[in-house]
Scaffold this motif. Structure first.
Motif, PDB file in Angstrom:
ATOM      1  N   VAL A 106       0.852  -1.197   0.000  1.00 52.27           N
ATOM      2  CA  VAL A 106       0.000   0.000   0.000  1.00 52.27           C
ATOM      3  C   VAL A 106       0.886   1.245   0.000  1.00 52.27           C
ATOM      4  O   VAL A 106       1.721   1.420   0.878  1.00 52.27           O
ATOM      5  CB  VAL A 106      -0.938   0.017   1.227  1.00 52.27           C
ATOM      6  CG1 VAL A 106      -1.778   1.279   1.234  1.00 52.27           C
ATOM      7  CG2 VAL A 106      -1.829  -1.203   1.214  1.00 52.27           C
ATOM      8  N   ARG A 107       0.705   2.089  -1.019  1.00 50.61           N
ATOM      9  CA  ARG A 107       1.557   3.263  -1.165  1.00 50.61           C
ATOM     10  C   ARG A 107       0.748   4.547  -1.024  1.00 50.61           C
ATOM     11  O   ARG A 107      -0.370   4.645  -1.555  1.00 50.61           O
ATOM     12  CB  ARG A 107       2.219   3.231  -2.538  1.00 50.61           C
ATOM     13  CG  ARG A 107       3.128   2.043  -2.655  1.00 50.61           C
ATOM     14  CD  ARG A 107       3.643   1.852  -4.040  1.00 50.61           C
ATOM     15  NE  ARG A 107       4.750   0.891  -3.977  1.00 50.61           N
ATOM     16  CZ  ARG A 107       5.519   0.595  -4.998  1.00 50.61           C
ATOM     17  NH1 ARG A 107       5.325   1.163  -6.163  1.00 50.61           N
ATOM     18  NH2 ARG A 107       6.484  -0.275  -4.842  1.00 50.61           N
ATOM     19  N   ILE A 108       1.341   5.516  -0.345  1.00 50.50           N
ATOM     20  CA  ILE A 108       0.641   6.781  -0.087  1.00 50.50           C
ATOM     21  C   ILE A 108       0.130   7.443  -1.379  1.00 50.50           C
ATOM     22  O   ILE A 108      -1.030   7.858  -1.430  1.00 50.50           O
ATOM     23  CB  ILE A 108       1.549   7.736   0.741  1.00 50.50           C
ATOM     24  CG1 ILE A 108       1.671   7.207   2.175  1.00 50.50           C
ATOM     25  CG2 ILE A 108       1.025   9.159   0.718  1.00 50.50           C
ATOM     26  CD1 ILE A 108       0.374   7.233   2.988  1.00 50.50           C
ATOM     27  N   PRO A 109       0.928   7.515  -2.470  1.00 55.32           N
ATOM     28  CA  PRO A 109       0.383   8.158  -3.680  1.00 55.32           C
ATOM     29  C   PRO A 109      -0.870   7.456  -4.179  1.00 55.32           C
ATOM     30  O   PRO A 109      -1.808   8.100  -4.653  1.00 55.32           O
ATOM     31  CB  PRO A 109       1.525   8.012  -4.702  1.00 55.32           C
ATOM     32  CG  PRO A 109       2.752   7.842  -3.878  1.00 55.32           C
ATOM     33  CD  PRO A 109       2.336   7.124  -2.630  1.00 55.32           C
ATOM     34  N   GLU A 110      -0.920   6.120  -4.046  1.00 53.97           N
ATOM     35  CA  GLU A 110      -2.094   5.381  -4.524  1.00 53.97           C
ATOM     36  C   GLU A 110      -3.303   5.597  -3.619  1.00 53.97           C
ATOM     37  O   GLU A 110      -4.437   5.652  -4.096  1.00 53.97           O
ATOM     38  CB  GLU A 110      -1.767   3.895  -4.646  1.00 53.97           C
ATOM     39  CG  GLU A 110      -1.003   3.616  -5.934  1.00 53.97           C
ATOM     40  CD  GLU A 110      -0.127   2.382  -5.862  1.00 53.97           C
ATOM     41  OE1 GLU A 110      -0.406   1.504  -5.038  1.00 53.97           O
ATOM     42  OE2 GLU A 110       0.842   2.322  -6.647  1.00 53.97           O
ATOM     43  N   VAL A 111      -3.043   5.707  -2.314  1.00 54.11           N
ATOM     44  CA  VAL A 111      -4.151   5.976  -1.390  1.00 54.11           C
ATOM     45  C   VAL A 111      -4.787   7.320  -1.751  1.00 54.11           C
ATOM     46  O   VAL A 111      -6.014   7.470  -1.778  1.00 54.11           O
ATOM     47  CB  VAL A 111      -3.653   5.976   0.078  1.00 54.11           C
ATOM     48  CG1 VAL A 111      -4.745   6.459   1.027  1.00 54.11           C
ATOM     49  CG2 VAL A 111      -3.182   4.578   0.483  1.00 54.11           C
ATOM     50  N   ILE A 112      -3.953   8.311  -2.071  1.00 53.53           N
ATOM     51  CA  ILE A 112      -4.466   9.644  -2.419  1.00 53.53           C
ATOM     52  C   ILE A 112      -5.238   9.586  -3.731  1.00 53.53           C
ATOM     53  O   ILE A 112      -6.358  10.094  -3.835  1.00 53.53           O
ATOM     54  CB  ILE A 112      -3.296  10.649  -2.511  1.00 53.53           C
ATOM     55  CG1 ILE A 112      -2.700  10.847  -1.113  1.00 53.53           C
ATOM     56  CG2 ILE A 112      -3.753  11.972  -3.119  1.00 53.53           C
ATOM     57  CD1 ILE A 112      -1.425  11.641  -1.090  1.00 53.53           C
ATOM     58  N   ARG A 113      -4.664   8.923  -4.722  1.00 53.50           N
ATOM     59  CA  ARG A 113      -5.320   8.810  -6.026  1.00 53.50           C
ATOM     60  C   ARG A 113      -6.669   8.095  -5.880  1.00 53.50           C
ATOM     61  O   ARG A 113      -7.661   8.501  -6.445  1.00 53.50           O
ATOM     62  CB  ARG A 113      -4.405   8.033  -6.979  1.00 53.50           C
ATOM     63  CG  ARG A 113      -4.478   8.525  -8.402  1.00 53.50           C
ATOM     64  CD  ARG A 113      -3.346   7.959  -9.240  1.00 53.50           C
ATOM     65  NE  ARG A 113      -2.028   8.404  -8.812  1.00 53.50           N
ATOM     66  CZ  ARG A 113      -0.974   7.598  -8.622  1.00 53.50           C
ATOM     67  NH1 ARG A 113      -1.081   6.301  -8.799  1.00 53.50           N
ATOM     68  NH2 ARG A 113       0.187   8.101  -8.253  1.00 53.50           N
ATOM     69  N   ARG A 114      -6.678   7.027  -5.109  1.00 50.80           N
ATOM     70  CA  ARG A 114      -7.895   6.233  -4.950  1.00 50.80           C
ATOM     71  C   ARG A 114      -9.004   7.039  -4.275  1.00 50.80           C
ATOM     72  O   ARG A 114     -10.182   6.794  -4.500  1.00 50.80           O
ATOM     73  CB  ARG A 114      -7.566   4.984  -4.125  1.00 50.80           C
ATOM     74  CG  ARG A 114      -8.632   3.945  -4.056  1.00 50.80           C
ATOM     75  CD  ARG A 114      -8.869   3.310  -5.422  1.00 50.80           C
ATOM     76  NE  ARG A 114      -9.939   2.318  -5.362  1.00 50.80           N
ATOM     77  CZ  ARG A 114     -11.227   2.604  -5.350  1.00 50.80           C
ATOM     78  NH1 ARG A 114     -11.625   3.869  -5.402  1.00 50.80           N
ATOM     79  NH2 ARG A 114     -12.135   1.642  -5.285  1.00 50.80           N
TER      80      ARG A 114
END
Ligand SMILES: *Cc1c(COP(=O)(O)O)cnc(C)c1O
Length: 460
Positions: free
Chosen positions: A182-190
């Protein structure tokens, strides 16, 4: 041409009839059919691969055993483990063990009805069980609190305050992978927001945040605590209070993701200072997020504390409903947090008991285990000073002086695997070609079992 009769497995009905006297009357017929079919299919496969057919009684025995193993005490599929790795919060081993009070509270919540969402005075629907949230407010000084089912969910929920397409500013030094991919940029994008990166991997200054904030379009500044890695050398991260003040001047909010979120000062145990949620709220963070099962030492949960108006918005978010915890989690978390408020955390919460354990006491236990070994085994096992780590994405690079048993006989890799496959299952580690069993993470009640496993391993 004479055709030889190929052996065939019994029919499902015949097998069930043979096993029936041992199955009791209470079992559901569909479940019995499914289990019997599996035994018959297995037998057909064995015959096809050339094995001789088994007796009906043998197959009936396999069916009964298969059904009984589903409800035996190990039927949950979880094998109890003695953690001798010295890694206190081992994510692969289920992180924190709960305090006894949390186990009791979860059992009560699980076993019956409770006033989970019913107001006792009015008899109407009330706010969902608030005990954990009220403890969080008292412990952190936040205006309000909200519990999600893990911290990744808490961060996703909080970042959603930026809105669809809204900008979220994060330092390049904090664009981390928090574990399990789980990566922070992906959490934000999601969450539908847009990531704005500022600074560099090793240095980010207040001025970098300011540049990204000046056009007034960013709604959220997210700070992510480097909880599972260390950047050393030529580094700079700005003071939390300075970033909070800057965000507020430009109409943005500051969300501080602490990850482990200690509620006791770690430096009192000789560890580096781990920021406390209350400390970050005082420094101006609008929301702080952290885990329930890292240094807090309770059940898996994601905790959000901070401004009441923001938390009210989060509560209305459908994602809050999608990530809300179960009643047993809420009960266990409430009980765990109650121990902090009562001043009993260090003595009652396993993770803090393990952190606080004195090396001298661990050495005494190691020596007692060694002297309990048969004389022939003692020569192959040493008592050694070792170093435990906190793990679980907390306090990277920090160690606690500990004592353990070192086995330098035979292949360490083979020993590691034998201990793991033994009963009870023991997970150890290898250092300098020796098999190390660190006592800091072993419950004293398990010392005897550990000694027996060591004796068996070194062949005495
Ligand atoms: C561990 C961690 C998370 C994820 O928390 P979970 O409770 O495991 O979902 C998020 N952020 C940081 C900084 C962490 O250390």
């Amino acid at each position: 041409m004479a055709r030889s009769e190929a052996p065939r497995p019994p029919s499902v009905e015949r097998l069930l009839a043979a096993a029936r006297p041992r199955l009791g009357a209470q079992r559901d017929h569909a479940a019995l059919l499914g289990a019997a079919r599996a035994v018959v299919d297995d037998e057909r496969g064995r015959i096809a691969s050339g094995a001789g057919p088994r007796e009906l009684a043998t197959l009936a025995e396999a069916l009964v055993q298969g059904l009984e193993s589903l409800t035996a005490s190990h039927g949950s599929g979880l094998t109890r483990v003695i953690n001798a790795t010295g890694v206190l919060l081992h994510t692969n081993l289920g992180r924190a063990a709960w305090p006894a009070a949390a186990i009791r509270a979860a059992e009560v919540a699980a076993g019956g009805y409770s006033l989970l969402e019913l107001d006792r005075a009015s008899g109407r629907r009330g706010a969902r069980f608030r005990v954990a949230e009220e403890h969080l407010i008292a412990l952190t000084g936040g205006e309000d609190a909200l519990v999600a089912n893990n911290n990744a969910a808490a961060v996703a929920l909080a970042v959603g305050l930026a809105g669809r397409g809204g900008r979220v500013i994060v330092s390049r030094g904090e664009l981390v992978e928090i574990g399990g991919g789980v990566r922070i940029p992906e959490v934000i994008r999601r969450s539908g927001a847009r990531l704005v990166e500022v600074g560099t991997t090793n240095r980010t200054r207040v001025a970098d945040y300011e540049e990204a904030l000046t056009d007034g379009r960013a709604k959220v500044v997210l700070r992510v605590h480097p909880s599972n890695f260390v950047i050393a050398g030529f580094t700079e991260t700005p003071d939390p209070a300075a970033v909070a003040a800057l965000a507020h001047r430009h109409g943005a909010i500051l969300i501080d993701d602490l990850g482990s979120g200690a509620l006791l000062p770690t430096e009192q145990f000789g560890l580096a200072h781990e920021p406390l949620p209350g400390e970050r709220l005082t420094a101006g963070a609008d929301l702080v997020t952290f885990s329930g099962d890292k240094l807090l030492g309770g059940p898996q949960a994601g905790l959000i504390v901070g401004r009441a108006d923001l938390i009210a918005r989060l509560r209305r978010d459908p994602l809050a409903r999608a990530t809300r915890p179960d009643k047993t989690t809420l009960a266990a978390l409430g009980a765990t947090l109650g121990l902090y408020r009562a001043g009993l955390a260090q003595g009652e919460i396993p993770i803090w008991r393990m952190i606080a354990a004195e090396p001298a006491g661990l050495r005494t236990r190691a020596e007692a285990i060694r002297s309990g070994l048969p004389a022939a085994a003692q020569g192959k096992v040493g008592v050694e000073a070792v170093e435990s780590t906190v793990g679980g994405g907390s306090l990277p690079g920090e160690t606690l002086a500990s004592f353990g048993l070192a086995i330098r006989a035979g292949s360490a890799n083979r020993g590691l695997s034998e201990l793991r496959r033994g009963e009870p299952c023991i997970v150890a580690r290898i250092a300098d070609d020796a098999l190390i069993l660190d006592l800091r993470t072993v419950e004293p009640a398990d010392d005897a079992a550990l000694g027996r496993a060591i004796a068996a391993l070194v062949g005495a």
